[in-house]
Design an enzyme around this catalytic site. Structure first.
Site, short mmCIF file in Angstrom:
data_model
loop_
_atom_site.label_atom_id
_atom_site.label_comp_id
_atom_site.label_asym_id
_atom_site.label_seq_id
_atom_site.Cartn_x
_atom_site.Cartn_y
_atom_site.Cartn_z
N GLN A 101 0.80 -1.22 0.00
CA GLN A 101 0.00 0.00 0.00
C GLN A 101 0.84 1.28 0.00
OE1 GLN A 101 -3.47 2.07 2.66
NE2 GLN A 101 -3.08 -0.07 3.00
N SER B 46 -3.93 5.17 11.84
CA SER B 46 -4.49 4.17 10.94
C SER B 46 -3.98 4.47 9.55
CB SER B 46 -6.02 4.21 10.99
OG SER B 46 -6.54 3.08 10.33
N GLU B 47 -3.48 3.44 8.86
CA GLU B 47 -2.79 3.63 7.59
C GLU B 47 -3.61 4.35 6.53
OE1 GLU B 47 -2.12 -0.48 6.68
OE2 GLU B 47 -4.04 -0.68 5.66
N ASN B 48 -4.93 4.32 6.65
CA ASN B 48 -5.77 4.93 5.62
C ASN B 48 -5.95 6.43 5.81
OD1 ASN B 48 -7.30 3.91 7.88
ND2 ASN B 48 -9.13 4.61 6.83
N SER B 88 0.56 9.23 5.09
CA SER B 88 0.42 8.16 6.08
C SER B 88 1.62 7.23 6.06
CB SER B 88 -0.85 7.36 5.77
OG SER B 88 -0.96 6.28 6.66
#
Lengths: 233, 218
Positions: A101, B46-48, B88
């Site tokens: 990601q 949180s990665e998002n 992030s």
């Protein structure tokens, strides 16, 4: 002020063709360009290379385009929520490139920023590193990753103005800003479209220079994937 | 008595230190947020794209634009901030997060971790896991000591596709706390009522046992 406004999703997706590479913003179902996806499904083009962090769920988001078999190849970091996707992938009908990601985010950013390649520690020693150059920096191995760009990038924002400036809301921001930069033609759909001058220049997240077309989405379902609550004690 | 998921989460919560930024993976790790020790101020990333993640909302207050890495609806706390995915992972890769907790299918006694793919069966993708394990200094794995078939998950070598090499520092399971050191897994604590023998039998990798091993205090 350069006016980027188009009337609707059909106008916004003019010029899309089979075989193109397209980016879609969103994390899960949060911040996805619902209206553009609908227009692409209706256009019936196919053989698309789609770049997005996830692949939607079976009956929403990019899942629609999987149902209609419009996607030839998917570049994503996590596709776990979509059973049809996993099926098409395991059977070989769908080509899939699973990439970390953070690398996906940075490759899109780099694509928009004129950085053709960069080194990252993510994926070193795993199958992601196969065929990639390795260099040691600060005593730690890093692998070479290249920039990602797209013929069209479809992003979703909360507010936008006629100049294409965008403001995002909450965690619906995610990949949208970087993909906006990396698209040759970036199409932004917004919940609120305002005249230029109404957004505070200090508060804009994505400058309009990266956006070629902007429209107010006709309909946003904003589906929640995992409605999770806590009880009042 | 071996621990359950909540017990594992409670034990890992003891590792939190005041002033830390912490990333919690999906599954057992998310439960850690429910057991922050008294007087310890931490912020969950949180990665998002959120720092200052709060608990799940009350019914009726769910916000479709506010989710965590597991796509669950959440809330935010005072001081929270939203940002994009490149930012992030800059926080993660740039080592601005002090602790990463994630689950695993296998951990090898050299610290290799496998938690993203079972070839031909489960290929959901790695998400942010590879970035997290490659970048974080302090990685704690939360998992059961054995799998559903009763096979050890603490191995000499991972058999599944690797997520990261030589990166895990500590593993907390339903049976034990082990650290990865030169030479293998060093047994640090036993779950209440669980014997060293039981832990040895459940550990395929090299287990180093020195002296008296205390019980976890949960």
């Amino acid at each position: 002020m350069i006016n980027k406004v188009v009337a609707n999703a059909q106008e916004a997706t003019k010029g899309i063709e089979s075989g193109m590479t397209m980016m879609f913003g969103g994390f899960g179902l949060c911040g996805i360009p619902e209206n553009a996806i609908q227009a692409i499904v209706e256009s019936k083009i196919n053989n698309l290379v789609c770049i997005s962090n996830n692949a939607g769920v079976d009956d929403f988001g990019l899942g629609f385009m999987l149902q209609t078999k419009q996607i030839k190849k998917m570049i994503a970091s996590y596709v776990g929520e979509n059973d049809e996707f996993e099926r098409q992938m395991l059977s070989g009908e769908l080509e899939v490139d699973l990439i970390p990601q953070g690398s996906l985010a940075e490759r899109c950013r780099a694509g928009g920023a004129g950085i053709p390649a960069f080194f990252t520690p993510a994926g070193y020693g795993t199958e992601v590193a196969e065929g990639k150059e390795v260099r040691v920096y600060n005593g730690k191995p890093h692998i070479l990753e290249t920039a990602l760009t797209a013929d069209f990038a479809f992003v979703k924002a909360w507010k936008g103005d006629e100049a294409g400036n965008l403001i995002f809301k909450g965690t619906a921001r995610n990949f949208n800003p970087m993909m906006a930069m990396a698209g040759k033609i970036t199409v932004a759909e917004v919940e609120e479209l305002v005249p230029a001058g109404e957004l505070n220049p200090n508060e804009i997240h994505t400058p309009g220079i990266f956006v070629q077309r902007i429209f107010k989405g006709a309909n946003f379902e904003k589906r929640i994937e995992q409605r999770t609550v806590r009880t009042r004690d | 008595m071996a621990l359950d998921k909540i017990g594992i989460a409670k034990r890992i919560a003891q590792e939190l230190r005041d002033g830390w930024y912490v990333n919690l993976g999906i599954g057992i790790p998310t439960l850690v947020a429910n057991y922050i020790p008294e007087g310890v101020n931490v912020e969950f990333q949180s990665e998002n794209g959120i720092l200052g993640m709060g608990p799940f909302p009350f019914e009726g207050e769910e916000d479709a634009d506010l989710i965590n890495a597991g796509k669950q609806t959440i809330t935010h706390l005072p001081g929270a901030v939203y940002f994009d995915s490149a930012t992030s992972f800059a926080m993660i890769r740039g080592q601005h997060v002090q602790l990463t907790v994630l689950g695993a299918m296998e951990v090898a006694d050299n610290g290799d971790i496998a938690n993203w793919k079972i070839p031909g069966r489960m290929v959901k993708g790695m998400g942010g896991a590879m970035d997290l394990v490659a970048s974080a200094d302090n990685i704690i794995v939360a998992m059961m000591h054995t799998n559903k078939k009763g096979e050890s998950k603490l191995l000499k070598q991972c058999t599944l596709p690797i997520t990261g090499v030589q990166c895990v520092k500590r593993v907390v399971t339903n049976l034990a706390v082990v650290d990865i050191v030169e030479g293998g897994f060093k047994l640090i604590e036993r779950a209440p009522g669980v014997s060293v023998e039981e832990i040895k039998n459940a550990t395929e990798g090299n287990l180093i046992v020195e002296g008296d091993i205390p019980e976890m205090r949960i």
